[in-house]
Scaffold this active site. Structure first.
Site, PDB file in Angstrom:
ATOM      1  N   ARG A   6      74.101  56.506  74.196  1.00 49.87           N
ATOM      2  CA  ARG A   6      75.055  56.831  73.145  1.00 49.87           C
ATOM      3  C   ARG A   6      76.448  56.358  73.506  1.00 49.87           C
ATOM      4  O   ARG A   6      76.835  56.316  74.663  1.00 49.87           O
ATOM      5  CB  ARG A   6      75.134  58.356  72.956  1.00 49.87           C
ATOM      6  N   ARG A  62      77.744  40.322  67.835  1.00 48.13           N
ATOM      7  CA  ARG A  62      77.480  38.889  67.677  1.00 48.13           C
ATOM      8  C   ARG A  62      78.442  38.036  68.502  1.00 48.13           C
ATOM      9  O   ARG A  62      78.247  36.833  68.663  1.00 48.13           O
ATOM     10  CB  ARG A  62      77.551  38.489  66.195  1.00 48.13           C
ATOM     11  N   CYS A  74      73.854  48.727  60.739  1.00 45.99           N
ATOM     12  CA  CYS A  74      74.947  49.663  60.488  1.00 45.99           C
ATOM     13  C   CYS A  74      74.527  50.646  59.398  1.00 45.99           C
ATOM     14  O   CYS A  74      73.781  50.297  58.497  1.00 45.99           O
ATOM     15  CB  CYS A  74      76.201  48.929  60.026  1.00 45.99           C
ATOM     16  N   GLU A  77      77.570  57.741  58.543  1.00 45.94           N
ATOM     17  CA  GLU A  77      77.408  59.088  59.096  1.00 45.94           C
ATOM     18  C   GLU A  77      77.321  60.089  57.953  1.00 45.94           C
ATOM     19  O   GLU A  77      77.857  59.849  56.871  1.00 45.94           O
ATOM     20  CB  GLU A  77      78.621  59.467  59.954  1.00 45.94           C
ATOM     21  N   ARG A  89      79.992  55.243  65.886  1.00 40.98           N
ATOM     22  CA  ARG A  89      79.011  55.721  66.864  1.00 40.98           C
ATOM     23  C   ARG A  89      77.953  54.649  67.088  1.00 40.98           C
ATOM     24  O   ARG A  89      77.535  53.982  66.146  1.00 40.98           O
ATOM     25  CB  ARG A  89      78.346  57.006  66.367  1.00 40.98           C
ATOM     26  N   TYR A 107      82.244  57.602  75.641  1.00 41.26           N
ATOM     27  CA  TYR A 107      83.062  58.130  74.549  1.00 41.26           C
ATOM     28  C   TYR A 107      84.510  57.739  74.810  1.00 41.26           C
ATOM     29  O   TYR A 107      85.057  58.065  75.870  1.00 41.26           O
ATOM     30  CB  TYR A 107      82.908  59.649  74.450  1.00 41.26           C
ATOM     31  N   ARG A 115      81.638  64.866  72.714  1.00 40.41           N
ATOM     32  CA  ARG A 115      80.773  65.314  73.822  1.00 40.41           C
ATOM     33  C   ARG A 115      81.581  65.376  75.126  1.00 40.41           C
ATOM     34  O   ARG A 115      81.361  64.580  76.037  1.00 40.41           O
ATOM     35  CB  ARG A 115      79.589  64.366  73.985  1.00 40.41           C
TER      36      ARG A 115
END
Length: 122
Positions: A6, A62, A74, A77, A89, A107, A115
């Site tokens: 993540r 790319r 893509c 959310e 994210r 992050y 997180r």
């Protein structure tokens, strides 16, 4: 073993340049911190919050040498009230021998709030 890695970042303005730049910065850090090779990546899913409309963050991948065959998608959310705005994210699905607890999830910027238990300062 297949693992999910993540990552998340935020942008300050909805411009193509910033979307691509911040996504590239995030993905490069994910690659470096987890020693990822493109041929070990099964897929990358990138989600954005509703405020991000100026570009597809996948464009950043790319720009990476050897990543032209990695499937990237893509999506949006879920617009939960009070959620972190201007957020990108990344979920990278990777073949690795690294143990789950040893994966370095990345992050950056305001996304560190998502997180804090996983944020490692380098």
């Amino acid at each position: 073993m297949i693992r999910g890695i993540r990552g998340a970042t935020t942008i300050n303005s909805n411009t193509e340049n910033e979307i691509v730049e911040k996504t590239l910065q995030l993905v490069e850090k994910m690659i470096q911190q987890n020693e990822i090779k493109s041929e070990h990546v099964a897929q990358v899913i990138i989600s954005v919050t509703d405020e991000i409309t100026a570009a597809f963050p996948a464009k950043a991948l790319r720009l990476l040498n050897g990543w032209e065959y990695v499937p990237v998608m893509c999506t949006r959310e879920v617009p939960v009230p009070g959620s972190l705005p201007f957020c990108i994210r990344v979920m990278m699905t990777v073949n690795t021998k690294t143990a789950q607890k040893e994966i370095n999830h990345i992050y950056l910027y305001e996304a560190k709030k998502l997180r804090p238990d996983l944020v490692k300062e380098n």
